[in-house]
Scaffold this motif. Structure first.
Motif, PDB file in Angstrom:
ATOM      1  N   LYS A 281       0.767  -1.343   0.118  1.00  0.00           N
ATOM      2  CA  LYS A 281       0.012   0.028  -0.070  1.00  0.00           C
ATOM      3  C   LYS A 281       0.911   1.160   0.041  1.00  0.00           C
ATOM      4  O   LYS A 281       0.825   2.340  -0.653  1.00  0.00           O
ATOM      5  N   ASN A 285       0.597   4.084  -2.978  1.00  0.00           N
ATOM      6  CA  ASN A 285       0.062   5.164  -2.528  1.00  0.00           C
ATOM      7  C   ASN A 285       0.960   6.440  -3.133  1.00  0.00           C
ATOM      8  O   ASN A 285       0.507   7.518  -3.587  1.00  0.00           O
ATOM      9  N   PHE A 298      -4.951   1.150  -5.419  1.00  0.00           N
ATOM     10  CA  PHE A 298      -4.766   1.685  -4.036  1.00  0.00           C
ATOM     11  C   PHE A 298      -6.182   1.635  -3.315  1.00  0.00           C
ATOM     12  O   PHE A 298      -6.391   1.241  -2.230  1.00  0.00           O
ATOM     13  N   ARG A 299      -7.253   1.943  -4.066  1.00  0.00           N
ATOM     14  CA  ARG A 299      -8.545   2.318  -3.606  1.00  0.00           C
ATOM     15  C   ARG A 299      -9.037   0.655  -3.233  1.00  0.00           C
ATOM     16  O   ARG A 299      -9.644   0.524  -2.305  1.00  0.00           O
ATOM     17  N   ARG A 302      -7.176  -0.569  -0.022  1.00  0.00           N
ATOM     18  CA  ARG A 302      -6.779   0.332   1.059  1.00  0.00           C
ATOM     19  C   ARG A 302      -7.255  -0.126   2.390  1.00  0.00           C
ATOM     20  O   ARG A 302      -6.608  -0.007   3.477  1.00  0.00           O
TER      21      ARG A 302
END
Length: 328
Positions: A281, A285, A298-299, A302
């Motif tokens: 992550k 990011n 990433f979404r 997360r």
């Protein structure tokens, strides 16, 4: 020009260093720091931070990795440097740049920049322990709260025998907040007779050109910019920074996918399950600054906590963990 890959504690570990040097050619990289505080460390401590020492001190892409030491005791640092050179590292580096409060409270990193005389004694002691032929360098910031001692600190390190200097063009108090004050790199370079490289806030070709113009130095160390844009160094070498070239982010993402898979596999195998997702992550990011695909991935991950969920998310995004064998 030389392009160097920065040490970034808590971010750029050996696994990420491996994949970034596969993506781009660097002249050398510097490891995360080994903290030296009153004891002679066993060889395993150096190998843990730089497992490249088991392979001639180089990454799989043959980029040499200099090992960085951090501490404030000249004698203890010298003893550990002598112990380290038994492993034949490609170079020894000293850390006077870390701004982390925990490190600084224990008299390590950038907080020592208020004491140029101590910097000289550290450099001289370590220089005596590092044989000629093994590169001996240091990384510093511009000072603790201000730049009043920046030139004096650089001169102290050079007088102590440091052969090359990387200057992160911010103070400890600045942390990582922009801007980087590259003009101070020029002032330092004019004041010492050793090679100086600039570091800080180089995220793009345009940043690199401005950095070189304001600093007056040819060599640049890339940090978070290299993590966010893994092919930045390659474009700089290909185009010489003559102008912003057209970037095919879709093609780069396709090239990056197997490297993401390799990084995830290594992080998962090396770290305990609760910690390995966080490493992926962290990289994603930064990658989402440049790659919409990284933003979407990433979404998706997360809130994920289990490695099996990371595996499933990678597959959904067309990135299979088996894309590259672990030994590749």
């Amino acid at each position: 020009m030389r392009l160097l890959l920065a040490p970034m504690e808590g971010l750029l570990d050996a696994d990420l260093r491996d994949v970034l040097t596969r993506a781009c050619p660097y002249d050398w990289a510097v490891s995360e720091f080994v903290r030296v505080s009153g004891t002679l460390l066993p060889h395993r401590c150096y190998r843990r931070v730089s497992p490249e020492l088991l392979s001639g001190g180089r990454t799989a892409a043959a980029v040499p990795v200099r090992l960085q030491l951090l501490g404030s005791d000249p004698s203890c640092l010298a003893d550990n440097a002598a112990n380290l050179v038994e492993l034949a590292p490609p170079g020894v580096d000293l850390n006077f740049g870390c701004p982390a409060p925990t490190v600084n409270r224990h008299r390590g990193g950038a907080v020592l920049l208020d004491e140029p005389e101590l910097l000289y004694r550290i450099a001289a002691a370590v220089r005596a322990a590092v044989p000629a032929g093994t590169p001996f360098t240091a990384k510093m910031r511009l000072g603790v709260a201000d730049t009043s001692k920046a030139v004096e600190c650089a001169q102290a390190l050079a007088a102590g025998g440091v052969e090359g200097l990387v200057v992160h063009a911010r103070t400890k108090l600045d942390g990582y907040r922009p801007p980087a004050h590259w003009v101070w790199v020029a002032r330092i370079a004019e004041a010492v007779d050793i090679p100086v490289a600039a570091n800080g806030e180089v995220w793009s070709e345009a940043d690199w050109r401005r950095c070189r113009a304001e600093s007056g130095v040819a060599d640049v160390m890339l940090g978070r910019g290299a993590v966010a844009d893994p092919f930045l160094a390659r474009r700089l070498r290909a185009h010489g920074g003559a102008g912003d070239c057209a970037i095919d982010r879709d093609a780069e993402w396709a090239e990056l996918q197997p490297l993401l898979a390799l990084y995830w596999r290594r992080a998962h195998e090396r770290l305990r399950a609760p910690h390995s997702p966080g490493r992926l992550k962290q990289w994603l990011n930064l990658l989402r600054r440049n790659y919409p695909q990284a933003e979407h991935l990433f979404r998706d991950v997360r809130a994920v906590r289990r490695p099996t969920e990371i595996d499933a998310a990678l597959v959904r995004h067309g990135i299979a963990a088996a894309t590259l064998p672990l030994a590749a």
